[in-house]
Design a protein around this motif. Structure first.
Motif, mmCIF file in Angstrom:
data_model
loop_
_atom_site.group_PDB
_atom_site.id
_atom_site.type_symbol
_atom_site.label_atom_id
_atom_site.label_comp_id
_atom_site.label_asym_id
_atom_site.label_seq_id
_atom_site.Cartn_x
_atom_site.Cartn_y
_atom_site.Cartn_z
ATOM 1 N N ALA A 32 -82.428 18.643 -91.116
ATOM 2 C CA ALA A 32 -81.670 18.201 -92.288
ATOM 3 C C ALA A 32 -80.554 19.186 -92.651
ATOM 4 O O ALA A 32 -79.844 18.972 -93.634
ATOM 5 C CB ALA A 32 -82.612 18.028 -93.478
ATOM 6 N N GLY A 33 -80.419 20.262 -91.870
ATOM 7 C CA GLY A 33 -79.372 21.242 -92.131
ATOM 8 C C GLY A 33 -79.768 22.360 -93.072
ATOM 9 O O GLY A 33 -78.946 23.183 -93.456
ATOM 10 N N LEU A 34 -81.036 22.405 -93.447
ATOM 11 C CA LEU A 34 -81.521 23.464 -94.328
ATOM 12 C C LEU A 34 -81.914 24.694 -93.523
ATOM 13 O O LEU A 34 -82.297 24.596 -92.352
ATOM 14 C CB LEU A 34 -82.754 22.994 -95.108
ATOM 15 N N GLY A 35 -81.865 25.828 -94.186
ATOM 16 C CA GLY A 35 -82.395 27.048 -93.603
ATOM 17 C C GLY A 35 -83.803 27.244 -94.110
ATOM 18 O O GLY A 35 -84.151 26.829 -95.221
ATOM 19 N N SER A 36 -84.654 27.867 -93.300
ATOM 20 C CA SER A 36 -86.018 28.149 -93.736
ATOM 21 C C SER A 36 -86.448 29.489 -93.165
ATOM 22 O O SER A 36 -85.956 29.930 -92.127
ATOM 23 C CB SER A 36 -86.984 27.045 -93.296
ATOM 24 N N TYR A 37 -87.361 30.120 -93.878
ATOM 25 C CA TYR A 37 -87.882 31.417 -93.465
ATOM 26 C C TYR A 37 -89.319 31.519 -93.941
ATOM 27 O O TYR A 37 -89.603 31.329 -95.123
ATOM 28 C CB TYR A 37 -87.033 32.546 -94.069
ATOM 29 N N TRP A 38 -90.236 31.823 -93.014
ATOM 30 C CA TRP A 38 -91.650 31.966 -93.337
ATOM 31 C C TRP A 38 -91.947 33.455 -93.419
ATOM 32 O O TRP A 38 -91.785 34.180 -92.453
ATOM 33 C CB TRP A 38 -92.473 31.308 -92.253
ATOM 34 N N SER A 39 -92.363 33.923 -94.570
ATOM 35 C CA SER A 39 -92.608 35.341 -94.811
ATOM 36 C C SER A 39 -94.078 35.578 -95.116
ATOM 37 O O SER A 39 -94.696 34.801 -95.849
ATOM 38 C CB SER A 39 -91.751 35.805 -95.996
ATOM 39 N N THR A 40 -94.621 36.655 -94.562
ATOM 40 C CA THR A 40 -96.032 36.995 -94.800
ATOM 41 C C THR A 40 -96.166 38.460 -95.214
ATOM 42 O O THR A 40 -96.792 39.250 -94.505
ATOM 43 C CB THR A 40 -96.884 36.727 -93.546
ATOM 44 N N PRO A 41 -95.616 38.822 -96.375
ATOM 45 C CA PRO A 41 -95.770 40.223 -96.791
ATOM 46 C C PRO A 41 -97.247 40.537 -97.035
ATOM 47 O O PRO A 41 -98.009 39.674 -97.492
ATOM 48 C CB PRO A 41 -94.959 40.301 -98.083
ATOM 49 N N PRO A 42 -97.668 41.766 -96.730
ATOM 50 C CA PRO A 42 -99.088 42.128 -96.892
ATOM 51 C C PRO A 42 -99.633 41.908 -98.299
ATOM 52 O O PRO A 42 -100.828 41.718 -98.472
ATOM 53 C CB PRO A 42 -99.111 43.622 -96.533
ATOM 54 N N VAL A 43 -98.768 41.899 -99.296
ATOM 55 C CA VAL A 43 -99.227 41.721 -100.673
ATOM 56 C C VAL A 43 -99.865 40.352 -100.901
ATOM 57 O O VAL A 43 -100.580 40.144 -101.884
ATOM 58 C CB VAL A 43 -98.063 41.991 -101.658
ATOM 59 N N LEU A 44 -99.665 39.403 -99.978
ATOM 60 C CA LEU A 44 -100.287 38.083 -100.127
ATOM 61 C C LEU A 44 -101.794 38.132 -99.897
ATOM 62 O O LEU A 44 -102.511 37.255 -100.352
ATOM 63 C CB LEU A 44 -99.677 37.079 -99.141
ATOM 64 N N GLY A 45 -102.267 39.139 -99.167
ATOM 65 C CA GLY A 45 -103.674 39.217 -98.789
ATOM 66 C C GLY A 45 -104.657 39.577 -99.885
ATOM 67 O O GLY A 45 -105.748 39.012 -99.946
ATOM 68 N N PRO A 46 -104.320 40.516 -100.756
ATOM 69 C CA PRO A 46 -105.294 40.913 -101.778
ATOM 70 C C PRO A 46 -105.687 39.750 -102.700
ATOM 71 O O PRO A 46 -104.892 38.844 -102.959
ATOM 72 C CB PRO A 46 -104.558 42.007 -102.563
ATOM 73 N N LEU A 61 -105.957 30.241 -106.711
ATOM 74 C CA LEU A 61 -106.776 29.874 -105.554
ATOM 75 C C LEU A 61 -108.234 30.229 -105.787
ATOM 76 O O LEU A 61 -108.553 31.127 -106.578
ATOM 77 C CB LEU A 61 -106.288 30.627 -104.306
ATOM 78 N N GLY A 62 -109.112 29.548 -105.059
ATOM 79 C CA GLY A 62 -110.520 29.891 -105.072
ATOM 80 C C GLY A 62 -110.753 31.177 -104.295
ATOM 81 O O GLY A 62 -109.894 31.615 -103.515
ATOM 82 N N ALA A 63 -111.903 31.764 -104.457
ATOM 83 C CA ALA A 63 -112.219 33.045 -103.821
ATOM 84 C C ALA A 63 -112.164 32.975 -102.292
ATOM 85 O O ALA A 63 -111.862 33.974 -101.638
ATOM 86 C CB ALA A 63 -113.595 33.525 -104.272
ATOM 87 N N ASP A 64 -112.457 31.813 -101.712
ATOM 88 C CA ASP A 64 -112.467 31.674 -100.256
ATOM 89 C C ASP A 64 -111.149 31.142 -99.698
ATOM 90 O O ASP A 64 -111.008 30.975 -98.488
ATOM 91 C CB ASP A 64 -113.599 30.737 -99.818
ATOM 92 N N ASP A 65 -110.186 30.840 -100.567
ATOM 93 C CA ASP A 65 -108.914 30.273 -100.130
ATOM 94 C C ASP A 65 -107.969 31.389 -99.696
ATOM 95 O O ASP A 65 -108.215 32.567 -99.943
ATOM 96 C CB ASP A 65 -108.299 29.437 -101.247
ATOM 97 N N LEU A 66 -106.861 31.008 -99.073
ATOM 98 C CA LEU A 66 -105.966 31.994 -98.482
ATOM 99 C C LEU A 66 -104.515 31.535 -98.577
ATOM 100 O O LEU A 66 -104.202 30.391 -98.233
ATOM 101 C CB LEU A 66 -106.343 32.183 -97.004
ATOM 102 N N CYS A 67 -103.637 32.427 -99.022
ATOM 103 C CA CYS A 67 -102.195 32.169 -98.966
ATOM 104 C C CYS A 67 -101.722 32.677 -97.608
ATOM 105 O O CYS A 67 -101.859 33.861 -97.297
ATOM 106 C CB CYS A 67 -101.463 32.879 -100.095
ATOM 107 N N VAL A 68 -101.202 31.767 -96.781
ATOM 108 C CA VAL A 68 -100.791 32.139 -95.425
ATOM 109 C C VAL A 68 -99.316 32.500 -95.340
ATOM 110 O O VAL A 68 -98.831 32.876 -94.279
ATOM 111 C CB VAL A 68 -101.127 31.039 -94.393
ATOM 112 N N GLY A 69 -98.582 32.397 -96.439
ATOM 113 C CA GLY A 69 -97.189 32.802 -96.412
ATOM 114 C C GLY A 69 -96.367 32.178 -97.506
ATOM 115 O O GLY A 69 -96.816 31.282 -98.227
ATOM 116 N N LEU A 70 -95.161 32.687 -97.613
ATOM 117 C CA LEU A 70 -94.162 32.141 -98.515
ATOM 118 C C LEU A 70 -93.083 31.518 -97.645
ATOM 119 O O LEU A 70 -92.583 32.154 -96.716
ATOM 120 C CB LEU A 70 -93.555 33.241 -99.389
ATOM 121 N N LEU A 71 -92.743 30.281 -97.925
ATOM 122 C CA LEU A 71 -91.729 29.581 -97.154
ATOM 123 C C LEU A 71 -90.492 29.428 -98.037
ATOM 124 O O LEU A 71 -90.543 28.807 -99.097
ATOM 125 C CB LEU A 71 -92.233 28.210 -96.694
ATOM 126 N N TYR A 72 -89.400 30.045 -97.592
ATOM 127 C CA TYR A 72 -88.133 29.998 -98.312
ATOM 128 C C TYR A 72 -87.284 28.875 -97.732
ATOM 129 O O TYR A 72 -87.123 28.790 -96.510
ATOM 130 C CB TYR A 72 -87.394 31.337 -98.168
#
Length: 142
Positions: free
Chosen positions: A79-93, A102-113
């Motif tokens: 569609a002509g958009l730019g995208s970037y998938w970022s996984t800074p370590p701060v997402l893990g804690p 999120l629930g205790a067992d759930d996980l953020c796998v990244g930020l999509l710009y």
């Protein structure tokens, strides 16, 4: 979107400061966490909810989300958009997951710009190596 990006930036910086030992806090990383979410008009927090119980291994849930995000990025590019998938370590804690709700067992796998590339932006060429350099084929022995 909008002001929520600033809230994301503030919380990324806050959690980084909370979970990083003081002697390892780098001002450049802290600044980047506060600036990057403001660069794109849309930032998606991409998460996996552990809902499969024992029947579906959690790694398969993570892989399914990764496939969906790749499809989203391919569609954005088409569609002509730019995208970037970022996984800074701060997402893990756990603090980041709690902030997201999120629930205790759930996980953020990244930020999509996502956003429209700047008009004067020239898309960088990506050198591709031949597939033969990346794949090893094994034939069954008879």
């Amino acid at each position: 979107t909008g002001g929520a990006r600033a809230e994301l930036a503030q919380n990324l910086q806050r959690i980084f400061g909370e979970v990083t030992p003081a002697d390892q806090v780098r001002p450049d990383k802290l600044a980047k966490l506060g600036q990057t979410p403001l660069l794109a008009p849309v930032v998606l927090a991409c998460c996996v909810e552990k809902r499969g119980g024992e029947k579906i291994p959690f790694v398969e849930e993570i892989e399914a989300v990764a496939c969906a995000l790749q499809n989203l990025m391919l569609s954005a590019t088409a569609a002509g958009l730019g995208s970037y998938w970022s996984t800074p370590p701060v997402l893990g804690p756990a603090a980041f997951g709690q902030w997201l709700g999120l629930g205790a067992d759930d996980l953020c796998v990244g930020l999509l710009y996502l956003g429209w590339p700047k008009e004067d932006r020239v898309r960088p060429g990506v050198p591709r190596r031949p597939v033969e350099e990346k794949v090893v084929w094994h034939a069954a022995s008879s």
